[in-house]
Design an enzyme around this catalytic site. Structure first.
Site, PDB file in Angstrom:
ATOM      1  N   THR A   1      34.538  50.413  48.797  1.00  0.00           N
ATOM      2  CA  THR A   1      33.150  50.426  48.696  1.00  0.00           C
ATOM      3  C   THR A   1      32.605  51.311  49.365  1.00  0.00           C
ATOM      4  OG1 THR A   1      32.824  47.975  48.074  1.00  0.00           O
ATOM      5  CG2 THR A   1      31.045  48.875  48.934  1.00  0.00           C
TER       6      THR A   1
ATOM      7  N   THR B   1      29.965  50.348  44.672  1.00  0.00           N
ATOM      8  CA  THR B   1      31.366  50.176  44.274  1.00  0.00           C
ATOM      9  C   THR B   1      31.602  50.028  43.009  1.00  0.00           C
ATOM     10  OG1 THR B   1      33.168  48.930  45.009  1.00  0.00           O
ATOM     11  CG2 THR B   1      31.187  47.797  44.657  1.00  0.00           C
TER      12      THR B   1
ATOM     13  N   THR C   1      32.841  45.761  53.328  1.00  0.00           N
ATOM     14  CA  THR C   1      33.996  46.379  52.419  1.00  0.00           C
ATOM     15  C   THR C   1      35.302  45.421  52.357  1.00  0.00           C
ATOM     16  OG1 THR C   1      35.399  47.995  51.314  1.00  0.00           O
ATOM     17  CG2 THR C   1      35.129  48.121  53.733  1.00  0.00           C
ATOM     18  N   GLY C   2      35.792  45.211  51.101  1.00  0.00           N
ATOM     19  CA  GLY C   2      37.085  44.098  51.106  1.00  0.00           C
ATOM     20  C   GLY C   2      36.845  43.195  50.015  1.00  0.00           C
TER      21      GLY C   2
ATOM     22  N   SER D   1      37.356  53.936  43.577  1.00  0.00           N
ATOM     23  CA  SER D   1      36.629  52.751  43.829  1.00  0.00           C
ATOM     24  C   SER D   1      35.161  52.632  43.709  1.00  0.00           C
ATOM     25  CB  SER D   1      37.276  52.176  44.982  1.00  0.00           C
ATOM     26  OG  SER D   1      37.082  53.293  45.869  1.00  0.00           O
TER      27      SER D   1
ATOM     28  N   ARG E   1      31.963  40.524  36.294  1.00  0.00           N
ATOM     29  CA  ARG E   1      32.116  40.150  37.785  1.00  0.00           C
ATOM     30  C   ARG E   1      31.105  41.019  38.480  1.00  0.00           C
ATOM     31  NH1 ARG E   1      33.869  42.868  42.398  1.00  0.00           N
ATOM     32  NH2 ARG E   1      34.905  41.250  44.015  1.00  0.00           N
TER      33      ARG E   1
END
Ligand code: ASP
Length: 342
Positions: A192, A210, A243-244, A84, A220
């Protein structure tokens, strides 16, 4: 109740779902344990720990805060097992790994960022170069890649034929899983490294890197390179990172909000909790947002919070380096909420 007693209790290990009650004053969480003297480095996820430790090493060797953030994050970007962050990250829908990163310096309130960059090993370093050599803050896509080329940044390793075959097989399996995940409305894979640092001279720095949402639509860009969303540093107050699911952070300028709560006097952990509460109150998704924050302030206090069961983050100082569990917030913790929910 005196503040010291209110705060006393479960140290830094939390039972998901209980913490908001604690924050509201029932039981207790010993926020005094979430404090140390600088240098202090805090980052997202257990994979942040080696990055923190590298950053600490750089600071101890006399490097600058920016060197520490950059070289710390480079550790994660270089990890071939991390799906990631960096070029080992999950690709976009066309099989191309597109990376996002940003860096901020508290002194001078400077920032640099890159979005949707392919082929380069260290987007954090390109972001720093944008900050230090241009009058811009944010370069994306082909423009960012041309900039990286011009500045001689290291390209990623080429994929061998064997690797490519394995990659394709893996990709097919991942795509099937992604389709399944898409039906549930949740992205398959994303994480991230957001890393924030307080130096002994009181200055604050931060960075974020990330590969974003696995199988994202090409082009994106998530929250991570967006100043105020994935990262924010205010040298007078503190620094925060996220993060998320980036879409759920960037609609609320999440990291900026955390810093603003710290400015109002909240402990970094309380600021993270309050930010999530406020966003969840407004958002139609409530606590299903899948968002998490870390924060530090100028006093060497730190903390984190996330939705659901929370998340793990890493904190490092001269006297410790550890992975901690953040508080987690769920609807059960707060009861029916209004705002914009439909
Ligand atoms: N926030 C990142 C993004 O949306 C992913 C993550 O941190 O999980 O790109």
């Amino acid at each position: 109740m005196p503040r010291r007693r209110f705060l006393k209790g479960a140290a830094v290990s939390f039972v998901a779902g209980q913490v908001i009650h604690q924050a509201r004053g029932a039981a207790a969480t010993d926020l005094t344990e979430l404090q140390t003297s600088a240098p202090l480095i805090v980052s997202t996820w257990p994979f942040g720990k080696p990055a923190n430790e590298k950053a600490l090493e750089v600071i101890k060797a006399g490097g600058s805060g920016l060197d520490a953030v950059e070289q710390g994050i480079q550790v994660t970007e270089s990890d071939p097992t991390n799906p990631s962050v960096g070029l080992a990250g999950i690709p976009n829908a066309e099989g191309i790994v597109q990376l996002d990163a940003c860096i901020m310096s508290g002194p001078g309130h400077r920032a640099g960022a890159v979005g949707a960059v392919s082929g380069y090993k260290h987007p954090i370093s390109i972001a720093r170069r944008v900050m230090e050599t241009t009058r811009h803050v944010f370069l994306v896509g082909e423009g960012a890649e041309a900039f990286a080329k011009k500045h001689g940044f290291e390209k990623g390793p080429k994929v061998s034929a064997g690797q490519k075959a394995a990659w394709k097989k893996w990709q097919t399996a991942q795509k099937a899983a992604e389709e399944k995940a898409a039906k549930s409305g949740k992205p398959l894979n994303h994480d991230t490294i957001a890393l924030v640092a307080l130096l002994p001279d009181g200055n604050l720095f931060g960075g974020c890197s990330t590969s974003g949402w696995g199988y994202k639509i090409p082009g994106r860009v998530g929250d991570s390179p967006i100043i105020g969303s994935g990262l924010y540093v205010d040298n007078e107050v503190g620094a925060a990172g996220a993060t998320g699911i980036g879409e759920n952070v960037m609609r609320y300028c999440g990291s900026f909000l955390v810093v603003e709560y710290m400015r109002q006097g909240l402990h970094p952990q309380e600021a993270c909790i309050e930010t999530i509460r406020r966003i969840a109150k407004m958002d139609p998704k409530g606590f299903d947002l899948a968002i998490n924050f870390i924060a530090i302030d100028r006093k060497g206090r730190f903390g984190a919070a996330g939705t659901g069961t929370g998340f793990q983050y890493a904190a490092t100082s001269s006297s410790f380096s550890k992975v901690l569990q953040s508080p987690g917030l769920t609807a059960a913790d707060i009861g029916p909420i209004g705002g914009n929910r439909k």
